[in-house]
Design a protein around this motif. Sequence first.
Motif, PDB file in Angstrom:
ATOM      1  N   THR A 284      39.676  35.247 115.138  1.00  0.00           N
ATOM      2  CA  THR A 284      39.512  34.248 114.081  1.00  0.00           C
ATOM      3  C   THR A 284      40.868  33.671 113.731  1.00  0.00           C
ATOM      4  O   THR A 284      41.915  34.240 114.087  1.00  0.00           O
ATOM      5  CB  THR A 284      38.891  34.868 112.820  1.00  0.00           C
ATOM      6  OG1 THR A 284      39.769  35.884 112.316  1.00  0.00           O
ATOM      7  CG2 THR A 284      37.520  35.466 113.112  1.00  0.00           C
ATOM      8  N   LEU A 311      42.155  21.580 118.773  1.00  0.00           N
ATOM      9  CA  LEU A 311      41.715  22.829 118.160  1.00  0.00           C
ATOM     10  C   LEU A 311      40.750  22.511 117.020  1.00  0.00           C
ATOM     11  O   LEU A 311      40.979  21.580 116.242  1.00  0.00           O
ATOM     12  CB  LEU A 311      42.930  23.583 117.615  1.00  0.00           C
ATOM     13  CG  LEU A 311      42.695  25.051 117.207  1.00  0.00           C
ATOM     14  CD1 LEU A 311      42.549  25.899 118.464  1.00  0.00           C
ATOM     15  CD2 LEU A 311      43.863  25.547 116.369  1.00  0.00           C
ATOM     16  N   TYR A 313      37.041  24.006 114.463  1.00  0.00           N
ATOM     17  CA  TYR A 313      36.140  25.060 113.994  1.00  0.00           C
ATOM     18  C   TYR A 313      34.828  24.399 113.588  1.00  0.00           C
ATOM     19  O   TYR A 313      34.720  23.162 113.534  1.00  0.00           O
ATOM     20  CB  TYR A 313      36.766  25.825 112.827  1.00  0.00           C
ATOM     21  CG  TYR A 313      36.718  25.106 111.498  1.00  0.00           C
ATOM     22  CD1 TYR A 313      35.898  25.565 110.474  1.00  0.00           C
ATOM     23  CD2 TYR A 313      37.483  23.959 111.261  1.00  0.00           C
ATOM     24  CE1 TYR A 313      35.862  24.910 109.247  1.00  0.00           C
ATOM     25  CE2 TYR A 313      37.446  23.312 110.040  1.00  0.00           C
ATOM     26  CZ  TYR A 313      36.626  23.787 109.031  1.00  0.00           C
ATOM     27  OH  TYR A 313      36.577  23.140 107.820  1.00  0.00           O
ATOM     28  N   TRP A 320      31.131  20.337 114.781  1.00  0.00           N
ATOM     29  CA  TRP A 320      32.505  20.737 115.091  1.00  0.00           C
ATOM     30  C   TRP A 320      33.504  19.864 114.346  1.00  0.00           C
ATOM     31  O   TRP A 320      33.399  18.636 114.329  1.00  0.00           O
ATOM     32  CB  TRP A 320      32.727  20.617 116.601  1.00  0.00           C
ATOM     33  CG  TRP A 320      34.007  21.242 117.088  1.00  0.00           C
ATOM     34  CD1 TRP A 320      34.284  22.561 117.174  1.00  0.00           C
ATOM     35  CD2 TRP A 320      35.155  20.549 117.590  1.00  0.00           C
ATOM     36  NE1 TRP A 320      35.548  22.757 117.706  1.00  0.00           N
ATOM     37  CE2 TRP A 320      36.095  21.537 117.965  1.00  0.00           C
ATOM     38  CE3 TRP A 320      35.489  19.210 117.760  1.00  0.00           C
ATOM     39  CZ2 TRP A 320      37.344  21.216 118.502  1.00  0.00           C
ATOM     40  CZ3 TRP A 320      36.724  18.890 118.291  1.00  0.00           C
ATOM     41  CH2 TRP A 320      37.645  19.885 118.659  1.00  0.00           C
ATOM     42  N   TYR A 355      36.807  29.940 115.854  1.00  0.00           N
ATOM     43  CA  TYR A 355      37.437  28.699 116.281  1.00  0.00           C
ATOM     44  C   TYR A 355      37.179  28.476 117.766  1.00  0.00           C
ATOM     45  O   TYR A 355      36.651  29.343 118.476  1.00  0.00           O
ATOM     46  CB  TYR A 355      38.946  28.762 116.022  1.00  0.00           C
ATOM     47  CG  TYR A 355      39.711  29.553 117.074  1.00  0.00           C
ATOM     48  CD1 TYR A 355      40.455  28.891 118.049  1.00  0.00           C
ATOM     49  CD2 TYR A 355      39.649  30.947 117.117  1.00  0.00           C
ATOM     50  CE1 TYR A 355      41.136  29.608 119.029  1.00  0.00           C
ATOM     51  CE2 TYR A 355      40.317  31.662 118.080  1.00  0.00           C
ATOM     52  CZ  TYR A 355      41.068  30.999 119.039  1.00  0.00           C
ATOM     53  OH  TYR A 355      41.722  31.705 120.014  1.00  0.00           O
TER      54      TYR A 355
END
Length: 993
Positions: A284, A311, A313, A320, A355
Amino acid sequence: MKRVLVVAVALTFMAACQGSKGPAGLQGEPGQPGQPGQPGSSRGNLAGRVKDAGGAPLAGATVQTDPPTTTATTAADGTFTIPDVAIGAYAVTATKDGFAPFTLASVGVVANGTANVNLVLQLPATAPGSIAGKVTDATSAASPLAGVLVTAGSGQSATTGADGAFTLAGVPPGPVFLSAKAPSASYLDGETRGAVFVTAGASVSDVTIVLSARSSDAARFTGMTLCQACHGSVATTHQSSAHFRSLTRVQRDGTGHAVAGAFSRMLNATLKTPRVVMVPLAGTISVAAASSAVVGAGTSFTTQVQVGDKLGYTPVGLGWQQLGTVLSIADDTHLTLSAPATFAPTVTSLSNASYGTAAASRTYTKMLPQDSNDIVAPNWPGVKATNPNYDANDPCIYGNAPSGATCAAGGTTKYADGQVNVYLCNLKDGITIVNDEYVQKFGGSPYTCSDGSIFDAVANTNPAVPMVRIAVIYGGQGDKDGNGNAHQNMGVFKQRFQGPLSDVKAAAAWGYTAGKDLDSLTLPIQFVESGDRNNGVYGINGYHPTEQKFPGESWSSRARTFSHACAGCHNTGLTLDWDLLDVTLPFGRDGAPNNSPFRFAAIKAYAFLDENVTCEQCHGPGSEHANAGGGRGNAIINPKYLTASSERQLCGKCHAFDAGTNVNPAQDYGFEFPWNAGNASLVGGGSYVPGVYDLGSFFDNWQERLTDDETSWDPAANGGKVYGLQHRQQYIMLEQSAHVNNPYLKTTCGSCHEPHSLFKSSPTLQSGQDQVALTAADYRNNVACLGCHAGIPGTPFASVSKLDVANIHAASGGAAALNGVAYAPTADEILGSQIAVASAVGQHMFDKANMMANYDPTNESMPVGRCTSCHMPKVAKSGGYVTGTDANGAKTVIEGDEASHVFDIIWPWKANAVSRFGPTYQSAYTAQFVSASGTKYDRFDFMPSSCSKCHVGSRRASIVCPDTTALYPSYFPLSEHRADPFWSSCFTSVTAP
């Protein structure tokens, strides 16, 4: 004479010689005496003829003079004589009852002569006339109807004889409508839709009124299959309409799986940018507010992440969310982004979140989930709804159980999973489920559907993450023709999905005697085809996005079944049975305290003949018509022969009053369609039948429609006028319009909408002695409007002829016929008509709004000069609103997707109504807003105006008010919200903290 000539010549000669003057001649002899003269006279005569305006002699007219002499009366041939009148000038006046007096001035009478005059008497402007005609039935034979009471709008009446004939005497001049009272229960009342024009003192003949038949109370619905056996072409046309295409039931095979193509109707547009479904990487991450530093726990950044990766999450309930682009990687637990991280709205930091990277995740280019690995979440703020495992009225879902009570599922505190986020999934795995199988998932992981399962009363009685399949698809395609091409009507709006009761654990205990497998609940996620776009395509949002604040609107409440909320307007040949059920509402309505009793009709039997709107919704039950062998007008309703009011009510059944609820059975939460169980033994069996009943007798709150501020823009802020805020309000608006309230023509919905296809109307225009028939007249080029308004003296479009309208129609590719022959105007004729129309409309805009702009009505982005742009602004929304900014950059609503049918101009300074009834109802706020400081607000909009689409300066900034998890303000009564102090805490989007 000879003597005179000689003397003259002699004088001339003598003058020429200039001789001296001679002596005077002798006196001649006296002449003979002349004849005696006539005696002197001072008298003459006056004579003439009196006629009417048509040249016919008028007997019995009185003729007098001024100065006065003898008074004369005309003979049968209209002649008169006034003898022995003193010489001089006279004003001669003729009078006769029923005519206006006429005076001829300065008539000269000479001595011993006769002055002849012609006097013409006109009927007075107020002289009554008469109307004669006949009343027939609607059969092909047009049989006369006796005993019909025909009444003029001015009060004169007569009853038809055996030949169907009537004569109305003493009718005042001017336009007048005639009404016809049905002579028996076999017929319905009728009228003249167009006014009969009576000229002073004249007679109008050959007026025909046709009365529609009706079926008796013994008649029953038969279904469309029987209708189309005789009416195939009409049925084919109707099957292309939105009414017929409203609902599509998902077809399944023997295993219960959807067959191939079962979901072909679902909207599935291609996205502008791919949709990312996160595949979580190990560990995480945590990110502080306004920081670019990412700290991992159990992560492997050096092997699983690369510089340049995106990147991100996945927040619970949402799709997303990209945090940023990786700039550098220090080790397995530390990396840096190229800029401070971006979070989902209202989120300022992350702590121990799963993530992933875009490169390692799955991407999809279509709106719908494509397989069992895919998942779709609506945009922020997502969709949250009641978990279908719980009864929607269980107070522990909301955390307000009464003191000492035990929640239905055990315990006394709020359930952690009572209200959950909802996702869209596809169970297709290519192995056991080979075709698309769309479901909505309640709770669970935001990046996979594998944790969900479907309730089964035997095999899966308590799914941890419940899923509900889609049984019925509603809407989403709009109105299309037989080739599948979209009809260019005012718009298409939304697509909703019905879930079967068998998939809902909370519904397992609902007792049905029949039809439970047909009944359904409207699932929380819907697609919106109108309003603002999302990623270039349709929006995805919640059907009742605020049910977590007002559980009475919960999607899974038994009072929200399709049979209870929708069936009367979407099914034909509907039969219902119910038990009146008392439940306890966690939150009270109408000022009642929480956990108050609430009564509604719990449907226990549900059936229909046709799943969509078919013939008998408009024509009434058809069994007696079929038993009679069919035939035009036999024991069946023909809406075009009803009164205009009845035909409008036919459409108003489902397009009148979105807040309307049925009258019988009486409920605290009634059917959301007209139904009167008191008529169960009468024709329709409780359903409204046009022409037979008055629509208002099927609603328990019909009188509220003109003051309602729940589903209409607050009439108190609009000078008493009602403009729809939500869908299905067209009837109320139309009833206020000049199209209905004028002395010349009674219009109906069918005046502009073709009744069977719902597409553009196909009017026949009268141009002098010529008739021009247009096929599918378009509103976008003004043909639909000018078809009625062109060529009327004294109006802005008097200079536009009906042929001009036909030429514009033909130039746009429309089919036209002139006196039954295909009509194709020349290029010059088209150009002349384009100039005529553009000039008239342009002048009208200048006169009324001081607008000077190029006439460009077919430009969809800026339809300048299109009649509907100004007279039918899109004030209501079925799907969504288009938003933008005002002149100061503040968020504002521009337009909805359903047009005003009041047809007046809504000036910007009159668009004062705001959606006032608080964030507890889905249409009260149109969206949520997050300020720069991260504060969440609910947005309330002002009503769009006739100018807001095109003119930024005409828009009014929306109000944004701080969102609260508490129920605010109290749901009812709505009127309290106008003065509620809540509004003092609101801002605009540019001033909100």
